[in-house]
Design an enzyme around this catalytic site. Structure first.
Site, PDB file in Angstrom:
ATOM      1  N   ASN A 111       0.872  -1.174   0.000  1.00 23.00           N
ATOM      2  CA  ASN A 111       0.000   0.000   0.000  1.00 23.00           C
ATOM      3  C   ASN A 111       0.911   1.227   0.000  1.00 23.00           C
ATOM      4  O   ASN A 111       1.483   1.579   1.021  1.00 23.00           O
ATOM      5  CB  ASN A 111      -0.879  -0.061   1.251  1.00 23.00           C
ATOM      6  CG  ASN A 111      -1.833   1.113   1.346  1.00 23.00           C
ATOM      7  OD1 ASN A 111      -1.791   2.034   0.519  1.00 23.00           O
ATOM      8  ND2 ASN A 111      -2.677   1.097   2.347  1.00 23.00           N
ATOM      9  N   ARG A 146     -10.767  15.095   7.442  1.00 25.69           N
ATOM     10  CA  ARG A 146     -11.544  15.533   6.269  1.00 25.69           C
ATOM     11  C   ARG A 146     -12.936  15.984   6.713  1.00 25.69           C
ATOM     12  O   ARG A 146     -13.513  15.422   7.637  1.00 25.69           O
ATOM     13  CB  ARG A 146     -11.673  14.392   5.263  1.00 25.69           C
ATOM     14  CG  ARG A 146     -10.355  14.052   4.605  1.00 25.69           C
ATOM     15  CD  ARG A 146     -10.513  12.903   3.632  1.00 25.69           C
ATOM     16  NE  ARG A 146      -9.632  11.804   3.978  1.00 25.69           N
ATOM     17  CZ  ARG A 146      -9.900  10.534   3.734  1.00 25.69           C
ATOM     18  NH1 ARG A 146     -11.034  10.178   3.166  1.00 25.69           N
ATOM     19  NH2 ARG A 146      -9.030   9.603   4.067  1.00 25.69           N
TER      20      ARG A 146
END
Ligand code: ADP
Length: 373
Positions: free
Chosen positions: A7, A234
């Protein structure tokens, strides 16, 4: 099969060697702060490794990982490499063997995920160089949501923006939602085809997905991973007019990008941390801003979960997963307190379940399936 799962983020590469037979990771870790002060952190069984390494770029980070795997005797037997790729656009609704054409499409999708796809591509190039003999498979965060109907993926914007610029809902966390949907069906001893679920993945990033008879039919993240729930840093859904207003106040692209992606959410609301554990402690200690952040997080999570109800003919279970969803009973309770109308957990109402996610294992299983063909 032993699969090396990678990843690759902008400044880190996470890795794990996973045995798809047992589902266990024999070794896992990360190279963080790629650049001038890179560090390797890893664990193999009870052994923990931490050291500074020379990794100015993704290529050298992959070489560090390869050498480390050799050192701990884990490189032999790896039969394939599985890559987490964030954005597959409309082209990929399944995991694929990486070839030149696939790379080109991932590159084209970079415009939709400028923070994520470029480092994913760098990681793939480096892995191809370091493990040239191994098949490499791309597993997309967006793929599971390829089954959304158009009325769920289109925004109320001019249709030309979809045709020309592919502006639509894609959704993310697909590997997590797919893994949890499958696991939930196993736990309930049912076929996924007989279940209607809402899965709430609450971690640093948060999203909920409606899964109807095994297929994703709506999800709260959108064109980018900014929409929907309030997350660690976020903002989640906001009035788009706020962006217009902020641009009048002098915010430029970079300023807005930083504000909405890095300085909002739990961090922005609390002014303390993006980490839910810390906020729960501070809230318990009476810090008002921590309390507010937790309250907003829970109410908005509930609201986003409820927003998925029109996607389903019935609801069998609401499933919590992710670091917060799996571990925090107080947060689950608070979210459910806003959803009383749906009679969760009551006689005849939908079940509430907690099912740990395992994205790495799903990537490894997909890699085995694709590379085995
Ligand atoms: P990522 O999205 O980066 O994979 P995780 O799924 O690991 O993140 O979730 C990280 C979040 O989970 C952090 O906010 C962390 O505080 C929270 N978390 C982990 N354990 C607990 C816990 N016991 N109680 C509350 N929050 C927790």
């Amino acid at each position: 099969m032993l699969v090396l799962v990678l990843n690759c983020g902008s400044s880190s590469v996470k890795f794990a060697v996973i045995d798809t037979g047992s589902g266990a990771a024999s070794v896992s870790g990360s190279v963080e702060e790629i650049g001038v002060s890179a560090r390797l952190k890893a664990k193999k069984g009870a052994e923990v490794f931490k050291r500074s390494v020379d990794a100015p770029n993704h290529g050298s980070a992959l070489a560090v990982i390869q050498n480390f795997l050799k050192e701990v005797g884990e490189v032999q037997g790896i039969a394939a490499v599985g890559h987490r790729v964030v954005h597959g656009g409309e082209k990929f609704s399944k995991s694929v063997l990486i070839n030149a054409e696939v790379l080109k499409v991932i590159e084209e999708c970079s415009v939709l995920a400028p923070l994520h796809n470029p480092p994913n591509l760098q990681g793939i190039a480096a892995a191809q160089k370091n493990f040239p003999e191994l098949p490499q498979v791309a597993v997309f965060d967006t793929a599971f949501h390829g089954s959304l109907p158009n009325y769920a993926y289109l925004y109320g914007l001019p249709y030309e923006l979809y045709e020309k610029h592919k502006i639509r809902r894609y959704g993310f966390h697909g590997s997590s939602h797919r893994f949890v949907a499958k696991k939930t069906a196993e736990l309930l001893a049912k076929s996924p085809k007989d279940l209607c679920l809402i899965i709430a993945h609450l971690g640093n990033g948060c999203s909920a997905t409606a899964v109807k008879f095994g297929l994703s039919v709506d999800t709260t993240l959108g064109l980018t991973p900014l929409e929907g729930m309030v997350m660690g840093t976020r903002c989640g859904s906001i009035d788009p007019g706020i962006i217009l207003h902020l641009s009048k106040l002098g915010y430029d692209f970079e300023g807005l990008n930083k504000l909405l992606n890095k300085n909002s959410g739990l961090l922005g609301l609390s002014g303390i941390s993006s980490d839910m554990r810390i906020l729960l402690e501070k809230a318990d200690a009476g810090e008002e801003r921590a309390k507010i952040a937790v309250e907003v997080f829970c109410y908005r999570a509930a609201k986003e979960i409820a927003s998925l109800m029109p996607a389903l003919p019935r609801l069998d279970a609401l499933v919590f997963t992710g670091g917060i969803g799996e571990n925090s009973e107080p947060i689950r309770k608070k979210i459910l307190s806003h959803l009383e109308i749906f009679k969760f957990g009551e006689n005849g109402g939908p079940q509430v379940m907690v099912v740990p996610t395992n994205e790495e294992l799903l990537i490894a299983m997909d890699t085995e399936e694709v590379a085995g063909k």
